[in-house]
Structures are given as C-alpha cells and as structure tokens.
Scaffold this motif. Structure first.
Motif, PDB file in Angstrom:
ATOM      1  N   CYS A   1       0.822  -1.209   0.000  1.00 22.40           N
ATOM      2  CA  CYS A   1       0.000   0.000   0.000  1.00 22.40           C
ATOM      3  C   CYS A   1       0.861   1.266   0.000  1.00 22.40           C
ATOM      4  N   PRO A   2       1.287   1.756  -1.174  1.00 22.13           N
ATOM      5  CA  PRO A   2       2.001   3.036  -1.208  1.00 22.13           C
ATOM      6  C   PRO A   2       1.214   4.181  -0.582  1.00 22.13           C
ATOM      7  N   TYR A   3      -0.105   4.111  -0.620  1.00 20.65           N
ATOM      8  CA  TYR A   3      -0.926   5.189  -0.063  1.00 20.65           C
ATOM      9  C   TYR A   3      -0.620   5.404   1.417  1.00 20.65           C
ATOM     10  N   THR A   4      -0.533   4.313   2.193  1.00 24.46           N
ATOM     11  CA  THR A   4      -0.215   4.463   3.616  1.00 24.46           C
ATOM     12  C   THR A   4       1.288   4.577   3.839  1.00 24.46           C
ATOM     13  N   ALA A   5       2.093   3.941   2.999  1.00 24.51           N
ATOM     14  CA  ALA A   5       3.548   4.079   3.132  1.00 24.51           C
ATOM     15  C   ALA A   5       3.971   5.530   2.985  1.00 24.51           C
ATOM     16  N   HIS A   6       3.309   6.265   2.086  1.00 23.60           N
ATOM     17  CA  HIS A   6       3.630   7.669   1.872  1.00 23.60           C
ATOM     18  C   HIS A   6       3.157   8.554   3.020  1.00 23.60           C
ATOM     19  N   ARG A   7       2.365   7.987   3.922  1.00 24.00           N
ATOM     20  CA  ARG A   7       1.900   8.727   5.096  1.00 24.00           C
ATOM     21  C   ARG A   7       2.578   8.221   6.369  1.00 24.00           C
ATOM     22  N   ASP A   8       3.711   7.566   6.190  1.00 23.59           N
ATOM     23  CA  ASP A   8       4.503   7.089   7.317  1.00 23.59           C
ATOM     24  C   ASP A   8       5.233   8.291   7.917  1.00 23.59           C
ATOM     25  N   ALA A   9       4.834   8.698   9.117  1.00 23.54           N
ATOM     26  CA  ALA A   9       5.390   9.907   9.733  1.00 23.54           C
ATOM     27  C   ALA A   9       6.877   9.781  10.040  1.00 23.54           C
ATOM     28  N   ARG A  10       7.385   8.558  10.097  1.00 24.52           N
ATOM     29  CA  ARG A  10       8.820   8.389  10.319  1.00 24.52           C
ATOM     30  C   ARG A  10       9.631   8.857   9.116  1.00 24.52           C
ATOM     31  N   GLU A  11       9.002   8.858   7.949  1.00 25.54           N
ATOM     32  CA  GLU A  11       9.686   9.280   6.723  1.00 25.54           C
ATOM     33  C   GLU A  11       9.230  10.661   6.256  1.00 25.54           C
TER      34      GLU A  11
ATOM     35  N   PRO B   1       7.503  13.991   7.846  1.00 30.60           N
ATOM     36  CA  PRO B   1       6.891  14.808   8.901  1.00 30.60           C
ATOM     37  C   PRO B   1       5.621  15.490   8.387  1.00 30.60           C
ATOM     38  N   GLU B   2       4.630  15.577   9.254  1.00 32.98           N
ATOM     39  CA  GLU B   2       3.315  16.118   8.869  1.00 32.98           C
ATOM     40  C   GLU B   2       2.852  15.445   7.577  1.00 32.98           C
ATOM     41  N   PRO B   3       2.647  14.150   7.617  1.00 28.60           N
ATOM     42  CA  PRO B   3       2.442  13.391   6.377  1.00 28.60           C
ATOM     43  C   PRO B   3       1.190  13.763   5.604  1.00 28.60           C
TER      44      PRO B   3
END
Length: 433
Positions: free
Chosen positions: A334-344, A346-348
């Motif tokens: 799921c790139p959609y949630t991977a792109h909202r990974d706050a570890r990568e 900030p303020e995803p």
C-alpha cells in the motif's frame, strides 16, 4: 489460536469493510496495527515505507501475479519464452530510461502545450476526458514516432477495452471464461496487433528501425539476437495503454492541487515563465530547471499515488517484518499508507512540495517514494510520466489560474477500484493577467 508471530488482525477488518471504504480501512490498519496487518486469513497488507519497499524488492519471495490485462494472443509457438521476455524488457527499458526521455523532451512538450491550448476558458470542464487524449497522443508518439498517427486510434480502443474490463462487477468469472468484455478486449487487441504488424515488417525490411521504443525493440540483442515478431506484438498493447492511463489519473490530482493551492500554482507559473515560447525547442535543461514544479508533482503523487495498491503473492513461507507469511498468501502493498509514514514524512497529511527540495527529501531512500513502485517490477515509464506531468503542470500554471466549481461538496468522486482517480472532476481555467 493464531501463531505468535502472525501479523495482527485489524478489528472489524474484512473484505466487506474493505469494499465499503478501502482508503479509510487501509489508514486505520496502518495506524492500529503497524507495519503489516491481516485483512482476512491469508491476506496481508504491507502498510509502512520500509516494509512496502522490502516486499517490492524481494521479487523471489513476493512475485508479481502473472495476470496481464492484455495477455499474449494464442499463437502456434506458445507464449513468449523466458529469454524473450528478458530481451523485450531490456529493449523497452533502453528506450524509456531517463537519458532516452531527456533526449526527446522536445517531442513531449508540444503535446502538453496543445492540452493547455485546447482547455476552454471561463467554464467548468470535466478534466480527465479533456487531458487523456493529449497524454495518449504523447505516449503513443513516444513509442512509435512517425507511425503514431496510424496506431493512435487502435491504442485508444485498447484503453476503452481496459476500462470496460476493469469496471467493478458483482461476478468474478474465472479467467478462462470468454465473457463478452473479454471477447471485446481480444478484438481490440487483435486490431492493434494487425495495425502494428506491417509497421514492424516495413521497418525491418527497410533497415530503418527508428530511434523510438519500437525501434529499440527491433534492434538485435548481442545475447539473444532479434526478438521474434510475436514477442514484440505481445508486449506492446499493455505498455501502450500504460503510457497515458496512469499519467491521466495523476493529472487529475495535480490539476486539483493547482486549484486548491494558488500560492503553489503561482510559484510554478514563475518557474515556467522561463520555458521557451516554442514548445518544440524545450530541452532537458529546461525540464531540470523546473525544480519546484517537479517537487509539486512528486508531492501530489506521494499523497495520491495513482497505483495506490499493488498485489504480490508468497509462493512459499517467508518472513516479513518479523512476522511469518504462509505459502499461498496474498500481500497487498500500500504506497498510499507508506507515503503517510510519519517516520519518513513529517506532517504526512500536509501538502508541502518543499519537502522534496530539502536536503532530507530524497526519493532514493528506501520506501520514501513509491509513486511508480520499485524493484524488478517498478514502472518502466516512470521517467516519461514525470516529464509529461511536469511539463503539463508548468504550462498549465503559466497560462491559467485553475479553480474548482463553487459549492460545499467536492465536484468529483474518489475511485479506488483500479487506481486512485478523481472521477467526474470539473475545473475552470481563467487566463492569467
């Protein structure tokens, strides 16, 4: 009782809940369960950046299912041999690599300029049916150069067949059942193949193979020799549609963000002012100078990746993020949630193109940007798509202010079945003063 190291099951998660709102359930799974979570027995979701990257790179452990939308047509010699597939992919990639795209920017830019020229001003227009034909023209020309006008109508019919085939249905027929939609697809695929075959033969007999992607596929490989004609014909229908289908979905999101973030659009317009008046004279240097525009495109693709969910299989038991994945399981990346990974990031959830201009904003870091996938099955046309979308964005912002129709409700529907798209999106273009 489940295994100790089995991925956690999302409370309330099921295929029924998934079908009602896939994006919301995907986000809840990532937030409540972490890296990997279980949707149903044997169906797992890779949710965060590093884990998604690992699945896509580990192609031996998590191969891509062999289910092309345009499967090879039946032929006497059977399907393409493995070495033919290797040769075909290598030849395609030679024509789609970043250096090859950079050398042909002057052929790509005029198509994006024609889209801008044809956008009716001062009225609300449904944008995807407007932008898609121009992106199709660019993509087909990139593949086939001077033969593109002959093939474009057949390529468009391939797209229509794809749209019909992937439309949600109550019934999932086995792949061997010749349903009406599959027969329609086969007829369109045969028509495209019949139009392309004489072009291949003419180029080979004349010795003028061409410098486009088809020309690269016609060149003999030092290792494998020339590709058989049927192997070329088998691989091109899917690639042809892909050159404009996914960029069209992305274009809807990009143009919507130009409307919603006028300050960002103004910054793109200022950058685009340095583009040449004649689009045909655009070079890779001009494209490289559109740094903020490229950052904006990447940020939109981070928030709304058109291919937001990718399917992989586990043919044997393996490990993923300290969990055991059983043989025969399906893993949904799921790139959609991977792109909202706050570890990568900030303020995803914040739209901030500047993050890609910071020193920390590198797409090379594993899992940070999966807008075009990664690994052995990453998008072959990523460089072409970025060039098309960047130039379209720059030329649109240079010419127009873009706005949404007035009203409290969004003027579009988010669709997720085949890709993340803005169905029915209407926008208005007003000339900049």
């Amino acid at each position: 009782m489940g295994r100790v190291n089995e991925p956690p099951r999302l409370p309330g998660g099921s295929f029924a809940a998934w079908s009602r709102d896939r994006l919301a359930l995907a986000r809840r799974g990532a937030e409540e369960c972490g890296d990997v979570w279980q949707l149903e027995p044997g169906v797992y979701v890779a949710a965060t950046a590093g884990v998604c990257e690992a699945v896509l790179r580990r192609a031996q452990d998590f191969p891509k299912p062999s289910s092309p939308l345009f499967p090879p047509l039946k032929r006497a010699g059977g399907p393409p041999m493995p070495e033919e597939r290797v040769h075909a992919r290598a030849a395609r990639m030679h024509g789609l690599r970043p250096q090859a795209v950079a050398a042909r920017i002057g052929e790509i830019a005029p198509g994006t300029a024609r889209f801008v020229d044809q956008w009716p001003t001062g009225q609300d227009v449904e944008i995807l049916p407007l932008v898609r034909p121009f992106l199709a023209e660019i993509g087909v020309h990139y593949l086939f150069s001077e033969d593109a006008p002959v093939l474009l109508p057949f390529a468009w019919q391939l797209f229509v067949a794809r749209e019909v085939l992937v439309r949600p249905s109550r019934w999932m027929w086995p792949r061997w059942v010749p349903t009406p939609t599959r027969r329609f697809r086969t007829r369109r695929q045969v028509a495209f193949t019949n139009a392309l075959r004489p072009i291949i033969r003419r180029r080979r007999s004349s010795g003028r193979l061409g410098d486009d992607v088809l020309g690269q596929m016609l060149r003999p490989s030092p290792r494998y020799g020339p590709l058989p004609e049927e192997a070329i014909l088998d691989t091109l229908p899917g690639l042809t549609v892909a050159t404009f289908e996914t960029p069209s979905r992305a274009a809807g999101w990009i143009l919507l963000h130009l409307a919603r973030y006028p300050h960002a659009a103004d910054r793109v317009a200022a950058e685009a002012a340095l583009l040449p008046a004649d689009p045909a004279t655009t070079t890779s240097t001009h494209l490289d100078n559109l740094q903020y525009t490229q950052a904006l495109v990447q940020e939109v693709l981070r928030l709304h990746p058109p291919s937001w969910l990718l399917t992989r299989r586990a043919p044997r038991q393996t490990q993923l993020a300290d969990y055991t994945i059983d043989a025969g399981s399906t893993v949904l990346v799921c790139p959609y949630t991977a792109h909202r990974d706050a570890r990568e990031h900030p303020e995803p959830d914040r739209f901030r193109p500047e993050r890609w201009l910071d020193d920390s904003g590198s797409t090379a870091k594993p899992g940070v940007f999966l807008g075009f996938g990664t690994g052995p099955h990453g998008c072959e046309g990523a460089s072409l798509a970025m060039a098309m979308l960047t130039l379209m964005t720059a030329q649109t912002a240079r010419r127009y202010h873009v706005s949404e129709p007035p009203g409290p409700e969004p003027g579009y529907q988010v669709t997720t079945f085949e890709g993340l798209a803005t169905a029915g999106l209407h926008l208005r273009a007003t000339l900049r003063g």
